[in-house]
Scaffold this active site. Sequence first.
Site, PDB file in Angstrom:
ATOM      1  N   TYR A  93      41.810  24.831  39.788  1.00  0.00           N
ATOM      2  CA  TYR A  93      42.787  25.455  40.688  1.00  0.00           C
ATOM      3  C   TYR A  93      43.186  24.508  41.813  1.00  0.00           C
ATOM      4  O   TYR A  93      44.354  24.449  42.206  1.00  0.00           O
ATOM      5  CB  TYR A  93      42.212  26.752  41.264  1.00  0.00           C
ATOM      6  CG  TYR A  93      42.053  27.833  40.235  1.00  0.00           C
ATOM      7  CD1 TYR A  93      43.111  28.675  39.895  1.00  0.00           C
ATOM      8  CD2 TYR A  93      40.836  28.011  39.566  1.00  0.00           C
ATOM      9  CE1 TYR A  93      42.968  29.661  38.938  1.00  0.00           C
ATOM     10  CE2 TYR A  93      40.687  28.999  38.604  1.00  0.00           C
ATOM     11  CZ  TYR A  93      41.750  29.813  38.293  1.00  0.00           C
ATOM     12  OH  TYR A  93      41.616  30.780  37.330  1.00  0.00           O
TER      13      TYR A  93
ATOM     14  N   HIS B 207      43.516  41.039  30.939  1.00  0.00           N
ATOM     15  CA  HIS B 207      43.644  39.586  30.843  1.00  0.00           C
ATOM     16  C   HIS B 207      42.782  38.963  29.754  1.00  0.00           C
ATOM     17  O   HIS B 207      43.203  38.026  29.081  1.00  0.00           O
ATOM     18  CB  HIS B 207      43.288  38.960  32.193  1.00  0.00           C
ATOM     19  CG  HIS B 207      43.399  37.479  32.212  1.00  0.00           C
ATOM     20  ND1 HIS B 207      44.616  36.829  32.148  1.00  0.00           N
ATOM     21  CD2 HIS B 207      42.454  36.507  32.253  1.00  0.00           C
ATOM     22  CE1 HIS B 207      44.417  35.518  32.172  1.00  0.00           C
ATOM     23  NE2 HIS B 207      43.109  35.302  32.236  1.00  0.00           N
TER      24      HIS B 207
ATOM     25  N   ASP C  43      44.748  31.740  29.242  1.00  0.00           N
ATOM     26  CA  ASP C  43      44.518  31.471  30.657  1.00  0.00           C
ATOM     27  C   ASP C  43      44.762  29.980  30.922  1.00  0.00           C
ATOM     28  O   ASP C  43      45.811  29.460  30.570  1.00  0.00           O
ATOM     29  CB  ASP C  43      43.099  31.944  31.034  1.00  0.00           C
ATOM     30  CG  ASP C  43      42.786  31.853  32.518  1.00  0.00           C
ATOM     31  OD1 ASP C  43      43.226  32.731  33.274  1.00  0.00           O
ATOM     32  OD2 ASP C  43      42.120  30.882  32.921  1.00  0.00           O
TER      33      ASP C  43
END
Length: 295
Positions: free
Chosen positions: A209, A276, A103
């Site tokens: 982010y 994921h 990730d």
Amino acid sequence: MAEFETQRIALPTGVELNVALAGDPANPPIVLLHGFPESHRTWRHQIAALARDHYVIAPDQRGFGYSSRPEGVASYTPDKPVGDLLALADHLGIGPFTLVGHDWGGAIAWMAALQNPQRIARLVIVNAPHPLVFQRSIFDDPAQRAASQYITAFRNPDFEQFVERIGLETFFDESFAKYTDAAKLEPEKPAYLAEWSQPGAMTAMLNWYRASAILVPAPGETPERPAWLDAPFPPVTQPTLVIWAMQDTALLPVQLDGLEALVPDLTVVRIASAGHFVPWEKPELVNEAIMEWLS
């Protein structure tokens, strides 16, 4: 819950990282970088296995777990955790090392490998897209663009208020557990809630982010295409293993398309039966892939 020896290590980059260490420091070093919304515990099923033959270093990256949470979005631009990584390696006195990332940890691993081939000898990527492939796919693949809209949501300055309103436990259940193997995740729930409940923890994690330069147009939007998407891109020179869980609903298998042109020494292992969070959804397959490739 698996527990590991951790040290809090102060770095010249201005942060203190909580770092899990395992194995003999005389063995080949391997650094494991986790992603959102986790900590070194992402690798709870890999650390002991890898420590048999390696010196394992698994930090909580800045803003996560029990590491420092510097204020401000600018503290989380990708160059900052890359700097932490190299400073940590220097602190521990290790030379060239194998770097593993999942990730966001994988995003940092791609960047670190591209910029520091003299330090990073081998690269293992677990469900983390190459920066060029990812940005291209967000522009060119409608399914990946739709799947990436969570990034826009996380960048919303009101997102922390939303989490506070619903509570951390509901956030865990609705925004995290429902997208993975909830049964395997349940024993870890207390550890996650303890990490997330620290002052400023949610903002620090979300700032990764907000600090990213990745562009995420809305579905159907036609923004100007960045010129670098169609320009030459430097290759990753290290031997690279990419492990990809094919049921990932956030990062689709399109992330593997064209990767061999950007990574000449590439091995890809596809895991059909996981999503994921494959390091702990299918740990035995991840361990097997990594250890076989390293041997």
